[in-house]
Scaffold this motif. Structure first.
Motif, PDB file in Angstrom:
ATOM      1  N   LEU A  94      27.634  31.454  44.498  1.00 18.39           N
ATOM      2  CA  LEU A  94      28.759  31.651  43.590  1.00 18.39           C
ATOM      3  C   LEU A  94      28.709  33.068  43.041  1.00 18.39           C
ATOM      4  O   LEU A  94      27.678  33.509  42.541  1.00 18.39           O
ATOM      5  N   SER A  95      29.805  33.797  43.155  1.00 20.52           N
ATOM      6  CA  SER A  95      29.928  35.164  42.644  1.00 20.52           C
ATOM      7  C   SER A  95      28.911  36.079  43.335  1.00 20.52           C
ATOM      8  O   SER A  95      28.922  36.191  44.559  1.00 20.52           O
ATOM      9  N   ILE A  96      28.006  36.718  42.589  1.00 11.67           N
ATOM     10  CA  ILE A  96      26.993  37.547  43.250  1.00 11.67           C
ATOM     11  C   ILE A  96      26.167  36.694  44.212  1.00 11.67           C
ATOM     12  O   ILE A  96      25.741  37.169  45.268  1.00 11.67           O
ATOM     13  N   GLY A  97      25.983  35.416  43.886  1.00 15.44           N
ATOM     14  CA  GLY A  97      25.275  34.511  44.791  1.00 15.44           C
ATOM     15  C   GLY A  97      25.997  34.336  46.115  1.00 15.44           C
ATOM     16  O   GLY A  97      25.368  34.141  47.159  1.00 15.44           O
ATOM     17  N   GLY A  98      27.338  34.414  46.085  1.00 18.52           N
ATOM     18  CA  GLY A  98      28.105  34.340  47.318  1.00 18.52           C
ATOM     19  C   GLY A  98      27.967  35.594  48.156  1.00 18.52           C
ATOM     20  O   GLY A  98      28.048  35.541  49.390  1.00 18.52           O
ATOM     21  N   MET A  99      27.748  36.730  47.514  1.00 11.74           N
ATOM     22  CA  MET A  99      27.464  37.955  48.264  1.00 11.74           C
ATOM     23  C   MET A  99      26.088  37.854  48.918  1.00 11.74           C
ATOM     24  O   MET A  99      25.908  38.231  50.081  1.00 11.74           O
ATOM     25  N   ASP A 210      40.500  31.831  37.774  1.00  7.21           N
ATOM     26  CA  ASP A 210      39.336  32.713  37.839  1.00  7.21           C
ATOM     27  C   ASP A 210      39.762  34.151  37.572  1.00  7.21           C
ATOM     28  O   ASP A 210      40.532  34.728  38.333  1.00  7.21           O
ATOM     29  N   GLY A 211      39.219  34.743  36.510  1.00  5.70           N
ATOM     30  CA  GLY A 211      39.549  36.120  36.173  1.00  5.70           C
ATOM     31  C   GLY A 211      38.613  37.145  36.782  1.00  5.70           C
ATOM     32  O   GLY A 211      38.827  38.346  36.628  1.00  5.70           O
ATOM     33  N   SER A 212      37.569  36.695  37.462  1.00  8.20           N
ATOM     34  CA  SER A 212      36.622  37.608  38.103  1.00  8.20           C
ATOM     35  C   SER A 212      36.901  37.762  39.587  1.00  8.20           C
ATOM     36  O   SER A 212      36.952  38.881  40.104  1.00  8.20           O
ATOM     37  N   THR A 213      37.047  36.652  40.275  1.00 10.18           N
ATOM     38  CA  THR A 213      37.380  36.657  41.709  1.00 10.18           C
ATOM     39  C   THR A 213      38.568  35.714  41.907  1.00 10.18           C
ATOM     40  O   THR A 213      38.380  34.543  42.199  1.00 10.18           O
ATOM     41  N   PRO A 214      39.783  36.215  41.731  1.00  5.95           N
ATOM     42  CA  PRO A 214      40.969  35.354  41.854  1.00  5.95           C
ATOM     43  C   PRO A 214      41.018  34.630  43.199  1.00  5.95           C
ATOM     44  O   PRO A 214      40.457  35.085  44.199  1.00  5.95           O
ATOM     45  N   ALA A 215      41.710  33.511  43.198  1.00  2.79           N
ATOM     46  CA  ALA A 215      41.741  32.651  44.375  1.00  2.79           C
ATOM     47  C   ALA A 215      42.174  33.394  45.636  1.00  2.79           C
ATOM     48  O   ALA A 215      41.621  33.179  46.720  1.00  2.79           O
ATOM     49  N   ASP A 216      43.149  34.293  45.522  1.00  3.25           N
ATOM     50  CA  ASP A 216      43.619  35.029  46.701  1.00  3.25           C
ATOM     51  C   ASP A 216      42.523  35.920  47.277  1.00  3.25           C
ATOM     52  O   ASP A 216      42.447  36.107  48.495  1.00  3.25           O
ATOM     53  N   ARG A 234      41.712  23.303  40.397  1.00  6.58           N
ATOM     54  CA  ARG A 234      42.637  23.647  39.322  1.00  6.58           C
ATOM     55  C   ARG A 234      41.979  23.449  37.955  1.00  6.58           C
ATOM     56  O   ARG A 234      40.981  22.772  37.819  1.00  6.58           O
ATOM     57  N   ARG A 235      42.581  24.113  36.958  1.00  4.59           N
ATOM     58  CA  ARG A 235      42.059  24.087  35.586  1.00  4.59           C
ATOM     59  C   ARG A 235      40.613  24.556  35.550  1.00  4.59           C
ATOM     60  O   ARG A 235      39.777  24.011  34.837  1.00  4.59           O
ATOM     61  N   SER A 236      40.326  25.585  36.336  1.00  3.37           N
ATOM     62  CA  SER A 236      38.979  26.119  36.399  1.00  3.37           C
ATOM     63  C   SER A 236      39.030  27.625  36.538  1.00  3.37           C
ATOM     64  O   SER A 236      39.926  28.175  37.185  1.00  3.37           O
ATOM     65  N   GLY A 237      38.038  28.286  35.944  1.00  4.88           N
ATOM     66  CA  GLY A 237      37.901  29.721  36.076  1.00  4.88           C
ATOM     67  C   GLY A 237      36.851  30.097  37.103  1.00  4.88           C
ATOM     68  O   GLY A 237      36.845  29.581  38.225  1.00  4.88           O
ATOM     69  N   HIS A 238      35.922  30.950  36.700  1.00  3.94           N
ATOM     70  CA  HIS A 238      34.930  31.507  37.624  1.00  3.94           C
ATOM     71  C   HIS A 238      33.752  30.574  37.866  1.00  3.94           C
ATOM     72  O   HIS A 238      33.000  30.790  38.816  1.00  3.94           O
TER      73      HIS A 238
END
Length: 265
Positions: A94-99, A210-216, A234-238
């Motif tokens: 997830l996030s940096i973990g996904g990198m 998600d305001g850090s890595t938007p869905a697109d 849905r109804r979820s952020g990062h």
């Protein structure tokens, strides 16, 4: 708590589930730690060995002096999995973990038979954006970035929740050196070309707010890998594994079953 000592860092890790089960490894987001998965793990089915760990500079792992490179984070993970004797894991990042997940799959496909890229991308932000965030931390500590981070991490209706307060406290408790090291690693990473060469079962997960890595952005990265699946929570952020753990568990379990990764009762 289990630890593994590598040449330049000691990593904290832990496991849950079936010690003889099919391995699933989880890598957390920048400014969090392995507890990011605490709400999810009890919802996962049997037949799985669930491994979580703290990235260098986070949680109970050691905090080397920054900056860190993405190569170092990938190498840490590679050595952890080798040290635990793991092969053919499903790696959830997830996030940096996904990198880290992308880099590990490119480098050591023997360690990764399935990839879950959650709230992440092949490239996140710009060096200028990361430099500004690092400058804010250097000037005002972790508390300086906490309000804006919580807005990116949590959906609008969840920003006043107990979970948001808990993760704000954990963000602020993250060692500044570890966070700065992680920022440097993300800032210097562009995996578009190597990730486009991957050929393995892949699932992308994104949060609708998600305001850090938007869905697109997540979808754009997942689409680099032929045949990859994509799911929106849905109804979820990062941090959908925190905000919507039941939905996250259902999506992840479905992927594991589709690729035949867990023993059936």
């Amino acid at each position: 708590m289990p630890e593994i000592t590598l040449p330049d860092v000691t990593l904290h890790w832990q496991e849950a589930g079936d010690p003889q089960g099919a391995p699933v490894v989880f890598a957390h987001a920048l400014g969090t730690d392995a507890r990011l998965w605490d709400a999810l793990l009890p919802l996962m089915p049997g037949g799985l060995r669930l491994i979580t760990y703290d990235l260098r500079g986070h949680g109970r792992s050691a905090v080397p002096q920054p900056p860190y490179s993405m190569g170092a984070l990938v190498r840490d993970t590679e050595r952890l999995l080798d040290g635990l004797g793991l092969k053919e894991t499903v790696f959830v990042g997830l996030s940096i973990g996904g990198m880290v997940a992308q880099g590990l799959a490119v480098k050591r496909l023997d360690l990764v038979r399935g990839l879950v890229l959650s709230n992440t991308a092949a490239k996140i932000g710009t060096p200028k954006q990361w430099q500004a965030r690092m400058a804010a931390v250097e000037a005002g500590g972790m508390a300086a970035i906490a309000p804006a981070t919580i807005e990116r991490w949590f959906a609008r209706g969840n920003r006043s929740s107990p979970e948001a307060a808990l993760w704000r406290a954990r963000l602020e408790a993250t060692p500044a050196a570890g966070y700065l090291g992680g920022c440097a690693a993300v800032s210097g990473t562009d995996f578009y070309t190597p990730t486009s060469g991957l050929r393995l079962p892949t699932l992308g997960i994104a949060g609708s707010e998600d305001g850090s890595t938007p869905a697109d952005l997540v979808r754009e990265t997942v689409d680099l890998i032929p045949g990859a699946d994509f799911r929106l929570i849905r109804r979820s952020g990062h941090l959908p594994c925190v905000e919507q753990p039941a939905a996250y568990a259902e999506i992840l379990t479905g992927f594991l079953d589709r690729i035949g990764h867990r023993a059936q009762a």
